[in-house]
Write a protein that holds these residues in place. Structure first.
Motif, PDB file in Angstrom:
ATOM      1  N   ILE A  53       0.858  -1.193   0.000  1.00 12.84           N
ATOM      2  CA  ILE A  53       0.000   0.000   0.000  1.00 12.84           C
ATOM      3  C   ILE A  53       0.890   1.238   0.000  1.00 12.84           C
ATOM      4  CG2 ILE A  53      -1.769   1.288   1.281  1.00 12.84           C
ATOM      5  CD1 ILE A  53      -2.617  -1.504   2.469  1.00 12.84           C
ATOM      6  N   THR A  54       0.620   2.164  -0.901  1.00  6.72           N
ATOM      7  CA  THR A  54       1.374   3.423  -0.935  1.00  6.72           C
ATOM      8  C   THR A  54       0.379   4.581  -0.852  1.00  6.72           C
ATOM      9  OG1 THR A  54       1.294   3.550  -3.339  1.00  6.72           O
ATOM     10  CG2 THR A  54       3.214   2.447  -2.390  1.00  6.72           C
ATOM     11  N   GLY A  55       0.879   5.752  -0.510  1.00  2.00           N
ATOM     12  CA  GLY A  55       0.017   6.933  -0.394  1.00  2.00           C
ATOM     13  C   GLY A  55      -0.553   7.033   1.008  1.00  2.00           C
ATOM     14  N   THR A  56      -1.859   7.295   1.132  1.00  3.57           N
ATOM     15  CA  THR A  56      -2.509   7.429   2.446  1.00  3.57           C
ATOM     16  C   THR A  56      -2.735   6.027   3.014  1.00  3.57           C
ATOM     17  OG1 THR A  56      -3.720   9.269   1.413  1.00  3.57           O
ATOM     18  CG2 THR A  56      -4.350   8.675   3.655  1.00  3.57           C
ATOM     19  N   THR A  57      -1.690   5.473   3.621  1.00  4.70           N
ATOM     20  CA  THR A  57      -1.762   4.070   4.066  1.00  4.70           C
ATOM     21  C   THR A  57      -2.791   3.873   5.175  1.00  4.70           C
ATOM     22  OG1 THR A  57       0.070   4.502   5.553  1.00  4.70           O
ATOM     23  CG2 THR A  57       0.631   3.541   3.427  1.00  4.70           C
ATOM     24  N   SER A  58      -3.103   4.948   5.907  1.00  8.46           N
ATOM     25  CA  SER A  58      -4.072   4.825   7.011  1.00  8.46           C
ATOM     26  C   SER A  58      -5.505   4.632   6.507  1.00  8.46           C
ATOM     27  CB  SER A  58      -4.013   6.073   7.897  1.00  8.46           C
ATOM     28  OG  SER A  58      -4.354   7.214   7.120  1.00  8.46           O
ATOM     29  N   ALA A  59      -5.733   4.901   5.217  1.00  6.35           N
ATOM     30  CA  ALA A  59      -7.117   4.866   4.711  1.00  6.35           C
ATOM     31  C   ALA A  59      -7.584   3.460   4.351  1.00  6.35           C
ATOM     32  CB  ALA A  59      -7.239   5.776   3.481  1.00  6.35           C
ATOM     33  N   ILE A  60      -6.670   2.504   4.238  1.00  7.36           N
ATOM     34  CA  ILE A  60      -7.074   1.151   3.809  1.00  7.36           C
ATOM     35  C   ILE A  60      -6.368   0.090   4.638  1.00  7.36           C
ATOM     36  CG2 ILE A  60      -5.371   1.289   1.906  1.00  7.36           C
ATOM     37  CD1 ILE A  60      -7.279  -0.737   0.415  1.00  7.36           C
ATOM     38  N   SER A  61      -7.111  -0.964   4.963  1.00  2.00           N
ATOM     39  CA  SER A  61      -6.498  -2.098   5.662  1.00  2.00           C
ATOM     40  C   SER A  61      -7.350  -3.337   5.416  1.00  2.00           C
ATOM     41  CB  SER A  61      -6.398  -1.814   7.162  1.00  2.00           C
ATOM     42  OG  SER A  61      -7.684  -1.568   7.674  1.00  2.00           O
ATOM     43  N   ILE A  62      -6.716  -4.494   5.649  1.00  2.00           N
ATOM     44  CA  ILE A  62      -7.451  -5.749   5.480  1.00  2.00           C
ATOM     45  C   ILE A  62      -8.232  -5.992   6.763  1.00  2.00           C
ATOM     46  CG2 ILE A  62      -7.217  -8.237   5.095  1.00  2.00           C
ATOM     47  CD1 ILE A  62      -4.718  -7.527   3.387  1.00  2.00           C
ATOM     48  N   GLN A  63      -9.543  -6.163   6.623  1.00  2.00           N
ATOM     49  CA  GLN A  63     -10.407  -6.244   7.804  1.00  2.00           C
ATOM     50  C   GLN A  63     -11.401  -7.397   7.669  1.00  2.00           C
ATOM     51  OE1 GLN A  63     -12.217  -2.478   8.975  1.00  2.00           O
ATOM     52  NE2 GLN A  63     -10.692  -1.363   7.769  1.00  2.00           N
ATOM     53  N   ALA A  64     -11.894  -7.857   8.818  1.00  3.31           N
ATOM     54  CA  ALA A  64     -12.881  -8.942   8.822  1.00  3.31           C
ATOM     55  C   ALA A  64     -14.276  -8.357   8.626  1.00  3.31           C
ATOM     56  CB  ALA A  64     -12.789  -9.723  10.128  1.00  3.31           C
ATOM     57  N   LYS A  65     -14.515  -7.787   7.458  1.00  6.58           N
ATOM     58  CA  LYS A  65     -15.851  -7.247   7.151  1.00  6.58           C
ATOM     59  C   LYS A  65     -16.021  -7.090   5.643  1.00  6.58           C
ATOM     60  CE  LYS A  65     -15.335  -2.293   7.127  1.00  6.58           C
ATOM     61  NZ  LYS A  65     -15.719  -1.035   7.724  1.00  6.58           N
ATOM     62  N   ASP A  66     -17.241  -6.869   5.242  1.00  5.54           N
ATOM     63  CA  ASP A  66     -17.573  -6.605   3.832  1.00  5.54           C
ATOM     64  C   ASP A  66     -16.939  -7.618   2.885  1.00  5.54           C
ATOM     65  OD1 ASP A  66     -18.891  -4.411   4.807  1.00  5.54           O
ATOM     66  OD2 ASP A  66     -17.262  -3.015   4.385  1.00  5.54           O
ATOM     67  N   ASN A  67     -16.956  -8.873   3.261  1.00  4.99           N
ATOM     68  CA  ASN A  67     -16.327  -9.905   2.445  1.00  4.99           C
ATOM     69  C   ASN A  67     -17.163 -10.259   1.213  1.00  4.99           C
ATOM     70  OD1 ASN A  67     -14.710 -12.343   1.836  1.00  4.99           O
ATOM     71  ND2 ASN A  67     -16.618 -13.359   2.449  1.00  4.99           N
ATOM     72  N   HIS A  68     -16.476 -10.546   0.111  1.00  7.35           N
ATOM     73  CA  HIS A  68     -17.159 -11.012  -1.101  1.00  7.35           C
ATOM     74  C   HIS A  68     -16.867 -12.485  -1.396  1.00  7.35           C
ATOM     75  CE1 HIS A  68     -17.612 -11.700  -5.484  1.00  7.35           C
ATOM     76  NE2 HIS A  68     -18.689 -10.980  -5.324  1.00  7.35           N
ATOM     77  N   THR A  69     -15.789 -13.000  -0.845  1.00  6.93           N
ATOM     78  CA  THR A  69     -15.340 -14.360  -1.158  1.00  6.93           C
ATOM     79  C   THR A  69     -16.287 -15.407  -0.584  1.00  6.93           C
ATOM     80  OG1 THR A  69     -13.143 -13.447  -0.784  1.00  6.93           O
ATOM     81  CG2 THR A  69     -13.280 -15.837  -1.093  1.00  6.93           C
ATOM     82  N   GLU A  70     -16.610 -16.408  -1.397  1.00  5.27           N
ATOM     83  CA  GLU A  70     -17.468 -17.490  -0.901  1.00  5.27           C
ATOM     84  C   GLU A  70     -16.738 -18.218   0.231  1.00  5.27           C
ATOM     85  OE1 GLU A  70     -18.929 -19.923  -4.081  1.00  5.27           O
ATOM     86  OE2 GLU A  70     -19.771 -21.366  -2.662  1.00  5.27           O
TER      87      GLU A  70
END
Ligand code: CA
Ligand code: CA
Ligand code: CA
Length: 324
Positions: A53-70
């Motif tokens: 991740i580059t740029g505003t690194t605080s704006a994105i992270s891997i989280q246990a929510k909003d999952n799309h994967t079966e």
């Protein structure tokens, strides 16, 4: 006859094209599951290091929510109270030369200034596909499909770039990068999508400089330059249709453009109807011709576009009145 020749040639070309399609077994094509070459594309693995991740690194992270994967639980979710700009990407190495496809599922509230999927550093120019979000849980699949990522240097950097405003949010999931076929240099045959164009009588048709070339192995396509045969003036000196053949490198069938030649509109006063008011205008400008003082305005009454207003234009107008 020129038109007869074109017709015969185009029927032949269309037959070859149809024959190439008829050999495909759709069930068989569906059974092949391409290998996902993106590491942790579903954001489900503990090792998140393939993603940078580059740029505003605080704006994105891997989280246990909003999952799309079966069967999964995680996604890469983004939000920031203030304006932000990040890229999340990974570089895949050891790729054999060939054509690849990038895809990702995303959802969000929308409103970002930039939101796109991209592929770069694969030996060609950066390719990108815009992503539009329309609300919570409204997952969209974005793909660099019909633009082939043609890897020639063994590597490719894939990712998503988001430049958002205060409060923009969304999440990314199920990023896939798959090999779809060999490079053009190994001669995957191309079919050429037919072209439809129109022109006004006595005006040379504007033929495109590129056509859509479809790879016969997987139906992905690219735009490719075309060289058209010369179109002579007498070909578009009457209304009707004619065909122009073109040559495309890498394709054994010709490009075919079907051109429709039409008269100028007989609705001379622009009131959406062809009637006696228009007829009066043709009568008024009768005998005007290229070079006469009033030609600049009278030219609009030259419905068959042959350089003079005469009985032929009256006739064309009456024909359109009758049809209307
Ligand atoms: Ca997931
Ligand atoms: Ca009118
Ligand atoms: Ca005329």
């Amino acid at each position: 006859m020129r038109i007869g020749y074109y017709l015969k040639t185009s029927i032949l070309a269309a037959s070859i094209w149809l024959a190439s399609l008829s050999g495909v077994n759709p069930a068989k094509a569906i059974a092949i599951v391409p290998v996902n070459l993106a590491a942790n594309g579903a954001f489900e693995e503990a090792n998140t290091s393939p993603w940078v991740i580059t740029g505003t690194t605080s704006a994105i992270s891997i989280q246990a929510k909003d999952n799309h994967t079966e069967g999964g639980t995680h996604s890469a979710a983004y939000w920031s109270a203030s304006a932000f700009h990040f890229t999340i990407s990974q570089t895949i190495e050891g790729l054999p030369d060939g054509r690849y496809r990038l895809s990702a599922w995303t959802q969000g509230g929308g409103g970002e200034n930039v939101s796109r999927l991209f592929a770069k550093d694969y030996g060609g120019e950066q390719l990108s596909a815009d992503i539009t979000h329309t609300g919570y849980a409204q997952w969209k699949q974005s793909q660099l499909t019909h633009i082939n990522i043609e890897v020639t240097n063994g590597t490719c950097t894939i990712g998503i770039e988001i430049q958002g405003n205060d409060g923009n949010w969304g999440s990314l999931d199920d990023v896939t990068f798959t090999r779809i076929g060999d490079t053009e240099s190994t001669s995957v045959p191309l079919d050429i999508n037919p072209i439809q164009i129109s022109t006004i009588i006595h005006v040379a048709p504007q033929l495109p400089t590129v056509v859509k070339a479809v790879y016969r192995d997987d139906y992905s396509y690219k735009t490719t330059p075309v060289t058209w045969e010369t179109v002579t003036e007498n070909t578009y000196a009457q209304t009707g249709q004619f065909q122009v053949m073109g040559v495309v490198q890498g394709s054994d069938i010709p490009a075919i453009a079907t051109a429709s030649v039409t008269l100028k509109s007989a609705d001379l006063n622009g009131d959406q109807a062809v009637n006696v008011a228009d007829l009066a205008l043709v009568v008024y400008y009768l005998q005007a011709a290229v070079g006469t003082a009033n030609w600049e305005v009278a030219a609009m009454a030259d419905i068959n576009n042959d350089g003079h207003v005469d009985i032929a234009d009256l006739q064309r107008l009456v024909e359109q009145m009758v049809r209307a």
